[in-house]
Enzyme design. Sequence first.
Site, PDB file in Angstrom:
ATOM      1  N   LYS A  35       0.780  -1.138  -0.086  1.00 38.67           N
ATOM      2  CA  LYS A  35       0.097   0.010  -0.146  1.00 38.67           C
ATOM      3  C   LYS A  35       0.958   1.301  -0.064  1.00 38.67           C
ATOM      4  O   LYS A  35       0.657   2.282  -0.808  1.00 38.67           O
ATOM      5  CB  LYS A  35      -0.844  -0.037   1.139  1.00 38.67           C
ATOM      6  CG  LYS A  35      -2.084  -1.007   1.061  1.00 38.67           C
ATOM      7  CD  LYS A  35      -2.812  -0.809   2.294  1.00 38.67           C
ATOM      8  CE  LYS A  35      -1.981  -1.098   3.790  1.00 38.67           C
ATOM      9  NZ  LYS A  35      -1.519  -2.336   4.034  1.00 38.67           N
ATOM     10  N   THR A  36       2.076   1.361   0.932  1.00 36.19           N
ATOM     11  CA  THR A  36       2.756   2.513   1.017  1.00 36.19           C
ATOM     12  C   THR A  36       3.549   2.559  -0.157  1.00 36.19           C
ATOM     13  O   THR A  36       3.556   3.732  -0.814  1.00 36.19           O
ATOM     14  CB  THR A  36       3.266   2.414   2.169  1.00 36.19           C
ATOM     15  OG1 THR A  36       2.662   2.107   3.406  1.00 36.19           O
ATOM     16  CG2 THR A  36       4.288   3.648   2.481  1.00 36.19           C
ATOM     17  N   ASP A 220      -1.944   7.852   3.573  1.00 38.52           N
ATOM     18  CA  ASP A 220      -1.522   6.279   4.086  1.00 38.52           C
ATOM     19  C   ASP A 220      -2.242   6.110   5.435  1.00 38.52           C
ATOM     20  O   ASP A 220      -2.797   7.057   6.276  1.00 38.52           O
ATOM     21  CB  ASP A 220      -0.122   6.269   4.131  1.00 38.52           C
ATOM     22  CG  ASP A 220       0.356   4.837   4.348  1.00 38.52           C
ATOM     23  OD1 ASP A 220      -0.483   3.831   4.019  1.00 38.52           O
ATOM     24  OD2 ASP A 220       1.373   4.912   4.309  1.00 38.52           O
ATOM     25  N   GLU A 221      -2.396   4.978   5.991  1.00 38.41           N
ATOM     26  CA  GLU A 221      -3.041   4.368   7.191  1.00 38.41           C
ATOM     27  C   GLU A 221      -4.416   5.143   7.528  1.00 38.41           C
ATOM     28  O   GLU A 221      -4.574   5.675   8.636  1.00 38.41           O
ATOM     29  CB  GLU A 221      -1.837   4.907   8.202  1.00 38.41           C
ATOM     30  CG  GLU A 221      -0.576   4.367   8.044  1.00 38.41           C
ATOM     31  CD  GLU A 221      -0.560   2.778   8.549  1.00 38.41           C
ATOM     32  OE1 GLU A 221      -1.406   2.225   9.003  1.00 38.41           O
ATOM     33  OE2 GLU A 221       0.807   2.413   8.476  1.00 38.41           O
ATOM     34  N   GLN A 251      -5.664  -3.329  10.532  1.00 42.02           N
ATOM     35  CA  GLN A 251      -4.602  -2.542  11.349  1.00 42.02           C
ATOM     36  C   GLN A 251      -5.151  -1.307  12.120  1.00 42.02           C
ATOM     37  O   GLN A 251      -4.308  -0.352  12.330  1.00 42.02           O
ATOM     38  CB  GLN A 251      -3.473  -2.249  10.414  1.00 42.02           C
ATOM     39  CG  GLN A 251      -2.861  -3.541   9.749  1.00 42.02           C
ATOM     40  CD  GLN A 251      -1.609  -3.485   8.995  1.00 42.02           C
ATOM     41  OE1 GLN A 251      -0.680  -2.859   9.397  1.00 42.02           O
ATOM     42  NE2 GLN A 251      -1.814  -3.228   7.710  1.00 42.02           N
ATOM     43  N   ARG A 607       5.106  -7.177  11.135  1.00 40.12           N
ATOM     44  CA  ARG A 607       6.361  -6.284  10.887  1.00 40.12           C
ATOM     45  C   ARG A 607       7.371  -7.339  10.657  1.00 40.12           C
ATOM     46  O   ARG A 607       8.551  -6.853  10.116  1.00 40.12           O
ATOM     47  CB  ARG A 607       6.725  -5.621  12.167  1.00 40.12           C
ATOM     48  CG  ARG A 607       5.688  -4.662  12.596  1.00 40.12           C
ATOM     49  CD  ARG A 607       5.263  -3.623  11.469  1.00 40.12           C
ATOM     50  NE  ARG A 607       3.967  -4.140  11.129  1.00 40.12           N
ATOM     51  CZ  ARG A 607       3.397  -3.765   9.831  1.00 40.12           C
ATOM     52  NH1 ARG A 607       4.036  -2.762   9.125  1.00 40.12           N
ATOM     53  NH2 ARG A 607       2.169  -4.187   9.565  1.00 40.12           N
TER      54      ARG A 607
END
Length: 725
Positions: A35-36, A220-221, A251, A607
Site C-alpha cells: 500500500k505504501t 496512508d494508514e 490494522q 512487521r
Amino acid sequence: MDVSHLLDELNDAQREAVTADEGHLLVLAGAGSGKTRVLVHRIAWLIQVHHVSPMGLLAVTFTNKAAGEMRARVGELLGIRPEGLWIGTFHGICHRMLRMHADEVGLPDTFQILDSDDQYRLVRRVIRDMEHDEGQFPPRAMQGLINHHKDEGRRPQDIDHFDNPHSVSQVAIYRHYQDYCERSGLVDFAELLLRTVELLRDNPNRRAQYQGRFGHTLIDEFQDTNRLQYALVRLLSGEQGRMFVVGDDDQSIYGWRGARVENVSDFVRDFEPTVVRLEQNYRSTQTILEAANRVIDHNDDRMGKNLWTEGETGDPIRLFSAWNAEEEADFVIARIQDWIEAGGNPSETAILYRSNAQSRLFEQALLREGIDYRVYGGQRFFERAEIKDAMAYLRLLHNRNDDPAFERVINVPARGIGERSVERIREHARSNQCSLFTSARALVSGQGLPARAARSVSAFIDKIEQLDEQTASASLGDTMAAVVGSAQLGEWYRGREAPDRAETREENLQELVRAAESFQQPEEDSQAGLSPLASFLAQAALEAGEHQGERWQDCVQLMTLHSAKGLEFPLVFMAGVEEGLFPHQKSVEEPGRLSEERRLCYVGMTRAMKQLYISYAESRHLHGQRVMSRPSRFVDELPTHLVESVRPRSSAGEAGAGMGRMSAAPDTAPDHGLRLGGTVEHGRFGIGTVVSLEGQGDNARVQVNFETAGSKWLVLAYASLERLD
Ligand code: ATP
Ligand code: MG
C-alpha cells in the site's frame, strides 16, 4: 520519456492503482501488500507522467519517520527532490497552515505547540485554580476528555451537559483551559487540527485557495484517522480534488484515541471511489503470514480479506517461555547477538512491546552487552527534563506569554523564588488577564513581591530580555548555545544529582546545541514564512525523539507495537505477550477493545520479514510488585504447526533447560552429530559440555557450558566446534 521504472516491480492490481486515470481511489489491503509503495509510486507517476506540480499534491502519513521515508523514496524515483511537495503528518500539515494564517485564526504569530506533558500540567493547574477536587476531576482524565471533545470538533459551547453539575464543571474546566491557552498563545495537538478545520470551514476564500491548490490528496494508514481528520480531508479536497486513500481495517489500532475505522465506509459512501484490493504480501514468509492471518481471524468485526505470498516457507515462529522478565530480556539479546555474529545488522532487528515501561530491561541488557540501540517513543529526547528546561527558555525568548514555559523555569535553576511568590504572580495574572511574564514584571515594579523574591524575579526577567537582545540576529545554533550557557542548567543539575546523571544531562544539553546547529529548516516552512526558531520549536514538539539522525542508524530498534505500524524488519521480537499486559488488562473487559488488541498483535506479527520470536515471562515486576502471569490468549491462537517452542537460555546453572519446561527442540540434531552431555572444544572458549540444542540447519544453535568461559549459546553454522567424545 521512459517511465517504466515507475511501474516495474508492481503487480497488476498495484499498477491499476498507481495509474488510475479518473475519480477517487481506495486501496484496501492487508499488511505488507504494498500500500505504501503504491502511494509513493502514485506521487511520482502524477508528477512525471501527468505533470502535476508537486505544489498541487498533499500526502499525509502517520509518523514523521514515515513522512521522511516517503519523501526520500519519491525523490529516488524521480531522481530529484520534489520542491514544494507537502508530505507530512496531519499535525505537521495543520501546524504549517496555522503558521501561515495565524492572524486569521486569532493566534499570535509566536504561538507555541503544547505537548502532551505540558498540557497535563496546564489542565492540573486550571483544576487547582478553580478549586476543584482533583479526586473528582482527575487531571489525566480531564485532559483526555478535553482532547476527546476537540477530536470530535466540539467547543465548550457545543457540549450538552444536561444540567448535570459534574458535567457542568467539566465543561467549565475545558472552557477555562481553553481561555488560558488563548491568552498564552498555546495550541495543543488536537487544537492544531480543530483550528485548521475551523479556518477552512469558516473562511470561504481560504477554502477556495487550498481546494484550488491541492488537486490530489493522498493518505496512508487511513483506518486510523479520526472524525476531525476526515472532516479536514473533505474540506481540503472539495468538489474537484482527487483522493487516493490506502488503509487496512485489520490494522486499526488507535480507536482508544478517537480513530474511526468507520471513516473507511464513510469514505466509500461520500466519495464513491474505485476500490482496489491487493492480496499478495511481499514482506513476510509464508509461516509468519499464515500465523498472522489465523490470529486476526479470531476477530468477527472484519471487512475480510486474505493475504498470500510467493515467499519461502521460512522458519517456524519461535515461542519462548521465560522464567521471568529478566530472563526474557537476556534471551532476546542473546538471539540478537547471534544475528549480529552471523553478519546481520543490528538495525534489522526490532523488539516490540505493549507498553513503554517494558523497554528498560531490554535497554539494560543491551547496554551490558555493548550493543547500540534506539528507543522510539519512550523517554524521548525532547521529553527529558533538562531538554524541556532549556527549550522553555527558548520558548520564552520567542513568546513571553508562554505561561507553561514561564512556570517551568521561573525557579529552575533555583533562584530563591518560592511557591508563594509564584502564586502571587499567578493571582495577579488571573485578575489582570495577562501572562505570567507580564504579571511578574508588573509586580516587580509595583513592589508587589517580598524584596528578595522581587530581586530574583527581576533578575530572571532581565536575563530573558538580555538573551533576546543578544541573540536577535544570531543563528539558531548560537542562540541555543547562548541559552544553554546563560541558563546554567548543567551546573544546577550537577549540584543536586549523582555525577553520572548530571553528566548525561550535560551531554544532552550539548546534543541539543548540536541539534540546533545542524537544524535544516524544511523548505516548506521557510516558504510558509516561519523563522528557523519557530520551525525548530515546532519540530521539537511535533516529532519528539525523531531528530537523532544518522548515528542511530546501526542499532537495534526498540518500540511499542503502536509505533511499529507501517515499518518492517527482518527479525522481530514480540515480548511480554502475557494476559493482562497484552491484551492489556483494560481491554480484556471490553469486547471492542479486545479486537483492537488483536489487531495490534496482527500489526506486530506482520512487521516481521524473516523471523518472528514471541516471548512471555512467567513472572515480572509490575507496579512495584512481582506478579505471576500466564501466556496471552493470542499465543493460544497461533496455529501449533507453525510454532516451535524454544528452550530458555539457562544462565549459570539457574533453573532453565533442565527444568523440562516446554520444548519442541530435538535432543540431538543429526546433521551436526552433537548430543546433549557431549564434550566439545571451541577455539576461543576452550572445552565444555553441550547442555542444550535447538533449531535445525542454518539455525541450529547449541548451548555449551565451558569449563572456564562459562555458559554460551553458539550458532553451529559459525561456531566451528570440535567434538571430543
Ligand atoms: P503495511 O500495511 O504494514 O503498512 P504496506 O501494505 O504499506 O504494509 P509496503 O510497506 O508498501 O506494504 O510493502 C511491503 C514490502 O513489500 C516492502 O518492502 C515493499 O518494498 C515490498 N513490495 C511491495 N510491492 C512489491 C512488488 N510488487 N514487488 C516487490 N516488492 C514489493
Ligand atoms: Mg504501509
